[in-house]
Motif scaffolding. Structure first.
Motif, PDB file in Angstrom:
ATOM      1  N   ALA B  49      21.137  20.898  -2.620  1.00 42.76           N
ATOM      2  CA  ALA B  49      19.770  21.378  -2.830  1.00 42.76           C
ATOM      3  C   ALA B  49      19.390  19.445  -3.743  1.00 42.76           C
ATOM      4  N   GLY B  50      20.278  19.341  -3.139  1.00 40.58           N
ATOM      5  CA  GLY B  50      20.053  17.453  -3.331  1.00 40.58           C
ATOM      6  C   GLY B  50      20.266  16.625  -4.447  1.00 40.58           C
ATOM      7  N   SER B  72      14.897  14.615   0.812  1.00 41.87           N
ATOM      8  CA  SER B  72      14.917  14.195  -0.606  1.00 41.87           C
ATOM      9  C   SER B  72      14.700  16.332  -1.401  1.00 41.87           C
ATOM     10  N   PRO B  73      15.420  15.825  -2.799  1.00 40.40           N
ATOM     11  CA  PRO B  73      14.997  17.305  -3.303  1.00 40.40           C
ATOM     12  C   PRO B  73      13.866  18.923  -2.869  1.00 40.40           C
ATOM     13  N   GLU B  74      12.810  17.669  -2.701  1.00 40.37           N
ATOM     14  CA  GLU B  74      11.580  18.599  -2.764  1.00 40.37           C
ATOM     15  C   GLU B  74      11.227  18.956  -1.064  1.00 40.37           C
ATOM     16  N   ALA B  77      13.288  21.416  -0.788  1.00 41.97           N
ATOM     17  CA  ALA B  77      12.597  23.276  -1.183  1.00 41.97           C
ATOM     18  C   ALA B  77      11.048  23.127  -0.490  1.00 41.97           C
ATOM     19  N   ARG B  78      10.416  22.655   0.216  1.00 40.58           N
ATOM     20  CA  ARG B  78       9.322  23.113   0.745  1.00 40.58           C
ATOM     21  C   ARG B  78      10.284  23.256   2.585  1.00 40.58           C
ATOM     22  N   PHE B  82      16.170  27.263  -1.887  1.00 47.88           N
ATOM     23  CA  PHE B  82      16.600  27.632  -2.758  1.00 47.88           C
ATOM     24  C   PHE B  82      17.587  27.696  -3.979  1.00 47.88           C
ATOM     25  N   LEU B  83      17.239  26.902  -5.129  1.00 46.93           N
ATOM     26  CA  LEU B  83      18.491  26.973  -5.973  1.00 46.93           C
ATOM     27  C   LEU B  83      18.344  27.463  -6.842  1.00 46.93           C
ATOM     28  N   ALA B 103       4.215  24.532  -6.791  1.00 47.48           N
ATOM     29  CA  ALA B 103       5.596  25.097  -6.571  1.00 47.48           C
ATOM     30  C   ALA B 103       5.109  25.585  -5.201  1.00 47.48           C
ATOM     31  N   ALA B 106       2.591  23.111  -2.541  1.00 47.06           N
ATOM     32  CA  ALA B 106       3.706  22.353  -1.738  1.00 47.06           C
ATOM     33  C   ALA B 106       3.852  22.363  -1.247  1.00 47.06           C
ATOM     34  N   LEU B 163       8.544  32.201  -4.490  1.00 46.26           N
ATOM     35  CA  LEU B 163       8.448  31.176  -3.390  1.00 46.26           C
ATOM     36  C   LEU B 163       9.187  31.342  -2.336  1.00 46.26           C
TER      37      LEU B 163
END
Ligand SMILES: Nc1ncnc2c1ncn2[C@@H]1O[C@H](COP(=O)(O)OP(=O)(O)O)[C@@H](O)[C@H]1O
Ligand SMILES: [Mg+2]
Lengths: 347, 250
Positions: B49-50, B72-74, B77-78, B82-83, B103, B106, B163
């Protein structure tokens, strides 16, 4: 009711000066101004131990004295706006008297533009069993100077919910003095200040418990970024004879950069018996685990930090009694956050 | 392959924790990762997940054909990772629903999709909250604010169902849940299974695996995967513990 002042002078043309039922207004201007002011205080002894408050009194040329009649609940907030243009100096003066059993909400907005200076004194007398909500919102330009003092006295059974929110201004110094004069008088004080860039915000508060069963709950939060500097000195004094007083003083601060600084000094002085008192202060940084949690959901790093800063501020702002005002103030703070220098970076 | 972890080495505060871990997850697959405490399961989840504080010293991770470790973590996710946290943090003042909508949007922007409006989002959130048996008052609180351990885990899965990630890494989501809550969580996970989405579930208990059928069971010990098998491996582990495997892998 909305009263707009520019550099200390009331502007009737852009104000709405019709007060709600049971509320009377006296303008403190012209030759009668000083007399009207002294009359409005009814000899309530206001020791002028403060040079700027004395200067304010000496320079008195305009202002308002507001009175809420006994038993009256004023409809809608009384809204006072103190504006000031660049290179101008304002001496703002306001007196509010709540007669027994009355209640009202007073919002005082201080917003100097450019390099203006304001010196404001607000005196509030809450008579027996009255209820006051007072919100002071300072959102001046980054070059503006604001010095302000509020002296608030509460008689028996009176309750006051007080807010002091300082978001802008180059140099801000605010003195809040609350005197719990009558048995059972009670106050909740909520404060928030934000200092970024090279801005300086200084909050001095003092609460005097002078009667039995008086209660005070004071909660201040400060945020500093860039080379901003915040000061919080909160003093609670429980005088001899103010037995069974209940006082809580909390201050939490958030530092967003290495150079930012907040100095805090919560103080309790107790000379009475059987009192319940607590105080504490903490200063910290944004929690890296919380930032990571938000980012792991797809929120950008800057946005995550902004969310956490707003959340920190919301603990105070969220207590505002008007929902639209909560959103408004969160928005005002948010609009200042894009400028954050190195927000959230570990020291 | 959806996820290809190859020879991953990672340190925390200078201490090597992952020591040559390899794992391949195909579309639609469910992988269970079991292993003794301290073997590096959460570290693997965090590195994927970073999270800052872990340094990858060797190895590669490719997610949907891209270098995951460069993101990057975001961004991860994008991209659809998912963590589900073993210990979800409480974030008072950040509204659960507000966070989720931000979220989701994004993610949608990232994919060139239009943002979901407040009304549509509330409809979606209510539907998923029902699935997760979460009351509305749950959704409007601060993120995990005042939630019990079990409520936090349910909230993680609630977030996941909204998500709709391509790959969910669930770190001990079943720990501390009673049987009813476990079923709710398993329901949430199973509702997302569509033959494309994949799951990596870190767990100590084979009981979760009777609700969510895994395709592979891995044993992580000493920072590496020391054994891979099918469901029966989980049953063996439950009966015999890890010692025989850890000893055998030296
Ligand atoms: N941030 C950290 N700094 C130092 N050591 C860590 C850190 N995180 C985990 N560790 C260590 O790494 C090892 C593996 O931890 P973890 O991945 O949490 O194990 P598991 O989830 O399998 O129980 C443990 O020995 C733990 O103490
Ligand atoms: Mg773990």
């Amino acid at each position: 009711m909305v009263a707009v002042f520019d550099a200390g002078t009331l502007l009737p043309a852009v104000s709405r000066l019709t007060p709600p039922d049971g509320v009377t207004l006296h303008r403190l201007d012209g030759a009668q101004g000083r007399l009207a002011w002294e009359a409005s205080l009814e000899g309530d002894s206001r020791e002028n131990d403060n040079a700027l408050a004395s200067l304010n009194a000496a320079m008195l040329s305009d202002g308002l004295a507001i009175e809420v009649a006994a038993g009256v609940t004023a409809t809608g907030p009384l809204f006072i706006i103190h504006g000031s243009g660049p290179e101008r100096m304002a001496h703002n003066r306001l007196v509010l008297r709540l007669r027994p059993g009355s209640s009202c909400t007073l919002i005082e907005q201080q917003a100097g533009t450019g390099a203006s200076a304001a010196n404001s004194v607000t005196d509030i007398i809450c008579e027996r069993d009255s209820r006051l909500t007072y919100i002071r919102l300072q959102d001046g330009a980054d070059a503006a100077f604001h010095v302000a003092m509020q002296r608030i006295s509460l008689q028996a059974g009176a309750e006051a919910s007080l807010f002091g929110i300082d978001l802008g201004g180059q140099l801000t110094r605010n003195d809040l003095r609350v005197s719990l004069d009558g048995p059972g008088a009670s106050t909740d004080i909520h404060g928030l200040f934000f200092a970024d860039g090279r801005r300086h915000v200084d909050n001095q508060t003092r609460v005097d418990h002078r009667a039995v069963r008086t209660r005070c709950s004071e909660h201040f939060r400060g945020i500093a970024d860039g080379a901003g500097r915040g000061i919080f000195n909160g003093k609670i004094l429980v005088h001899r004879g103010a037995d069974k007083a209940d006082a809580v003083l909390r201050n939490e601060n958030l530092l967003l950069s290495r150079q930012a600084e907040i100095d805090t000094k919560p103080e309790l002085e107790i000379y009475a018996d059987d009192v319940k008192c607590a105080h504490g202060a903490t200063t910290g940084r944004l929690d890296p685990a919380s930032i990571f949690y938000l980012r792991s959901r797809g929120i950008g790093a800057d946005e995550a930090r902004r969310m956490l800063i707003a959340a920190f501020a919301r603990e105070i702002i969220g207590q505002l009694p008007v929902d639209s005002l909560v959103d408004h103030v969160v928005g005002l703070l948010g609009s200042r956050l894009p400028d954050l220098a190195d927000v959230g970076t570990a020291p | 392959m959806l996820l290809e972890v190859d020879n991953l080495h990672a340190t925390a505060a200078g201490t090597p924790i992952l020591k040559g871990l390899s794992l391949r997850v195909g579309p639609g697959e469910v992988h269970a990762i079991m292993g003794p405490n301290g073997s590096g399961k959460s570290t693997l989840a965090h590195v994927l997940a970073g999270r800052e504080g872990f340094e990858v010293t060797a190895g590669t991770v490719v997610f949907r054909g891209k270098d995951l470790l460069a993101m990057s973590p975001e961004e991860r996710a994008r991209e659809g990772l998912f963590l589900g946290f073993q210990y979800p943090v409480e974030i008072p003042g950040v509204n659960n629903i507000y966070l989720l909508r931000a979220a989701l949007n994004a993610r949608r922007r990232h994919r060139g999709e239009t943002e979901i409006d407040a009304l549509q989002f509330m409809r979606l959130a209510r539907e998923k909250a029902r699935l997760m048996q979460m009351g509305e008052q749950f959704m409007s609180r601060g993120v995990n604010e005042g939630f019990s351990g079990g409520e936090k885990k349910r909230n993680e899965i609630f977030q996941m169902t909204i998500l709709e990630p391509a790959l969910a890494v669930l770190d001990e989501t079943d720990s501390g849940l009673d049987i009813d809550a476990l079923k709710v969580v398993a329901n949430g996970v199973n509702s997302l299974r569509d033959g494309q989405r994949s799951f990596v579930m870190v767990t100590h208990y084979q009981r979760l695996l009777s609700h969510i059928e895994p395709d592979f069971v891995h044993v992580l010990a000493g920072g590496r995967i020391v054994r891979t098998g099918d469901r029966s491996l989980a049953l063996d582990l439950e009966a015999r513990g890890y010692d025989w495997l850890v000893a055998a892998s030296g």
